[in-house]
Scaffold this motif. Sequence first.
Motif, PDB file in Angstrom:
ATOM      1  N   MET A  16      35.944  47.904  26.413  1.00 60.50           N
ATOM      2  CA  MET A  16      35.086  46.954  27.110  1.00 60.50           C
ATOM      3  C   MET A  16      35.849  45.687  27.485  1.00 60.50           C
ATOM      4  N   SER A  17      36.871  45.316  26.720  1.00 53.00           N
ATOM      5  CA  SER A  17      37.599  44.098  27.040  1.00 53.00           C
ATOM      6  C   SER A  17      38.380  44.239  28.352  1.00 53.00           C
ATOM      7  N   LEU A  18      38.851  45.441  28.658  1.00 51.83           N
ATOM      8  CA  LEU A  18      39.539  45.655  29.928  1.00 51.83           C
ATOM      9  C   LEU A  18      38.591  45.420  31.096  1.00 51.83           C
ATOM     10  N   LEU A  19      37.361  45.827  30.944  1.00 52.55           N
ATOM     11  CA  LEU A  19      36.359  45.603  31.981  1.00 52.55           C
ATOM     12  C   LEU A  19      36.140  44.109  32.209  1.00 52.55           C
ATOM     13  N   TRP A  20      36.012  43.337  31.140  1.00 53.57           N
ATOM     14  CA  TRP A  20      35.827  41.888  31.272  1.00 53.57           C
ATOM     15  C   TRP A  20      37.061  41.241  31.885  1.00 53.57           C
ATOM     16  N   PHE A  21      38.249  41.729  31.507  1.00 53.71           N
ATOM     17  CA  PHE A  21      39.492  41.208  32.066  1.00 53.71           C
ATOM     18  C   PHE A  21      39.516  41.414  33.573  1.00 53.71           C
ATOM     19  N   LEU A  22      39.101  42.583  34.028  1.00 49.95           N
ATOM     20  CA  LEU A  22      39.064  42.870  35.460  1.00 49.95           C
ATOM     21  C   LEU A  22      38.002  42.034  36.175  1.00 49.95           C
ATOM     22  N   VAL A  43      36.881  39.052  35.253  1.00 55.16           N
ATOM     23  CA  VAL A  43      37.401  37.678  35.324  1.00 55.16           C
ATOM     24  C   VAL A  43      38.453  37.582  36.418  1.00 55.16           C
ATOM     25  N   GLY A  44      39.329  38.573  36.526  1.00 57.49           N
ATOM     26  CA  GLY A  44      40.359  38.566  37.565  1.00 57.49           C
ATOM     27  C   GLY A  44      39.778  38.587  38.964  1.00 57.49           C
ATOM     28  N   ILE A  45      38.783  39.425  39.183  1.00 57.78           N
ATOM     29  CA  ILE A  45      38.155  39.504  40.510  1.00 57.78           C
ATOM     30  C   ILE A  45      37.456  38.200  40.863  1.00 57.78           C
ATOM     31  N   VAL A  46      36.686  37.662  39.925  1.00 60.88           N
ATOM     32  CA  VAL A  46      35.953  36.421  40.186  1.00 60.88           C
ATOM     33  C   VAL A  46      36.925  35.263  40.420  1.00 60.88           C
ATOM     34  N   GLY A  66      40.571  36.348  53.230  1.00 63.03           N
ATOM     35  CA  GLY A  66      40.229  37.178  52.099  1.00 63.03           C
ATOM     36  C   GLY A  66      41.340  38.174  51.792  1.00 63.03           C
ATOM     37  N   PHE A  67      41.483  38.509  50.538  1.00 61.62           N
ATOM     38  CA  PHE A  67      42.514  39.442  50.119  1.00 61.62           C
ATOM     39  C   PHE A  67      41.944  40.821  49.826  1.00 61.62           C
ATOM     40  N   GLY A  68      40.648  40.975  49.877  1.00 58.53           N
ATOM     41  CA  GLY A  68      40.027  42.235  49.511  1.00 58.53           C
ATOM     42  C   GLY A  68      39.888  42.335  48.002  1.00 58.53           C
ATOM     43  N   LEU A  69      39.245  43.373  47.549  1.00 56.91           N
ATOM     44  CA  LEU A  69      38.967  43.524  46.124  1.00 56.91           C
ATOM     45  C   LEU A  69      40.245  43.625  45.299  1.00 56.91           C
ATOM     46  N   ILE A  70      41.181  44.455  45.721  1.00 55.39           N
ATOM     47  CA  ILE A  70      42.423  44.638  44.963  1.00 55.39           C
ATOM     48  C   ILE A  70      43.276  43.373  45.019  1.00 55.39           C
ATOM     49  N   GLY A  71      43.364  42.754  46.184  1.00 60.68           N
ATOM     50  CA  GLY A  71      44.142  41.514  46.316  1.00 60.68           C
ATOM     51  C   GLY A  71      43.575  40.404  45.457  1.00 60.68           C
ATOM     52  N   ASP A  72      42.246  40.255  45.460  1.00 58.53           N
ATOM     53  CA  ASP A  72      41.608  39.239  44.620  1.00 58.53           C
ATOM     54  C   ASP A  72      41.867  39.525  43.147  1.00 58.53           C
ATOM     55  N   LEU A  73      41.829  40.788  42.772  1.00 54.72           N
ATOM     56  CA  LEU A  73      42.080  41.163  41.385  1.00 54.72           C
ATOM     57  C   LEU A  73      43.502  40.794  40.973  1.00 54.72           C
ATOM     58  N   VAL A  74      44.466  41.109  41.817  1.00 52.27           N
ATOM     59  CA  VAL A  74      45.866  40.808  41.507  1.00 52.27           C
ATOM     60  C   VAL A  74      46.084  39.298  41.409  1.00 52.27           C
ATOM     61  N   VAL A  75      45.561  38.555  42.383  1.00 46.95           N
ATOM     62  CA  VAL A  75      45.704  37.098  42.357  1.00 46.95           C
ATOM     63  C   VAL A  75      45.021  36.511  41.121  1.00 46.95           C
ATOM     64  N   GLY A  76      43.850  37.023  40.780  1.00 44.61           N
ATOM     65  CA  GLY A  76      43.123  36.517  39.616  1.00 44.61           C
ATOM     66  C   GLY A  76      43.820  36.828  38.307  1.00 44.61           C
ATOM     67  N   VAL A  77      44.362  38.031  38.175  1.00 50.30           N
ATOM     68  CA  VAL A  77      45.040  38.407  36.928  1.00 50.30           C
ATOM     69  C   VAL A  77      46.331  37.610  36.763  1.00 50.30           C
ATOM     70  N   ILE A  78      47.126  37.517  37.809  1.00 50.33           N
ATOM     71  CA  ILE A  78      48.351  36.714  37.724  1.00 50.33           C
ATOM     72  C   ILE A  78      47.990  35.247  37.516  1.00 50.33           C
ATOM     73  N   GLY A  79      46.928  34.787  38.176  1.00 53.30           N
ATOM     74  CA  GLY A  79      46.462  33.418  37.991  1.00 53.30           C
ATOM     75  C   GLY A  79      46.004  33.155  36.569  1.00 53.30           C
ATOM     76  N   ALA A  80      45.441  34.155  35.911  1.00 52.86           N
ATOM     77  CA  ALA A  80      45.034  33.993  34.516  1.00 52.86           C
ATOM     78  C   ALA A  80      46.244  33.731  33.637  1.00 52.86           C
ATOM     79  N   ILE A  91      37.178  32.177  33.130  1.00 53.48           N
ATOM     80  CA  ILE A  91      37.114  32.129  34.597  1.00 53.48           C
ATOM     81  C   ILE A  91      37.680  30.810  35.113  1.00 53.48           C
ATOM     82  N   ILE A  92      37.393  29.714  34.432  1.00 46.28           N
ATOM     83  CA  ILE A  92      37.919  28.407  34.855  1.00 46.28           C
ATOM     84  C   ILE A  92      39.438  28.389  34.779  1.00 46.28           C
ATOM     85  N   VAL A  93      39.990  28.830  33.651  1.00 43.81           N
ATOM     86  CA  VAL A  93      41.449  28.844  33.478  1.00 43.81           C
ATOM     87  C   VAL A  93      42.099  29.767  34.506  1.00 43.81           C
ATOM     88  N   ALA A  94      41.541  30.963  34.689  1.00 45.03           N
ATOM     89  CA  ALA A  94      42.106  31.923  35.636  1.00 45.03           C
ATOM     90  C   ALA A  94      42.007  31.415  37.071  1.00 45.03           C
TER      91      ALA A  94
END
Length: 81
Positions: free
Chosen positions: A1-7, A9-12, A25-39, A61-64
């Motif tokens: 379940m934590s992987l789901l929350w991680f994803l 948070v990354g998308i948001v 817009g970067f699309g769903l995958i682009g937003d996910l990548v930017v959000g995860v690296i941003g986290a 979400i704020i930190v990411a």
Amino acid sequence: MSLLWFLVVGIVAGWLAGKLVKGGGFGLIGDLVVGVIGAFVGGFLFSSLGVSAGGGLIGSIIVATIGAVVLLFVVRLIKRA
């Protein structure tokens, strides 16, 4: 379940950063990548400065988002150069 929350948070965070930086817009995958690296970037910046955004989903979400905004800002500076 934590992987789901991680994803989630990354998308948001990626979506919010894209809106804040006024980029296309970067699309769903682009937003996910930017959000995860941003986290990771946001976590590093916050820990380096000794700042805490609190725990939980909103704090993550704020930190990411802040990390993703910094990431997008740096990428756009490099693209212009």
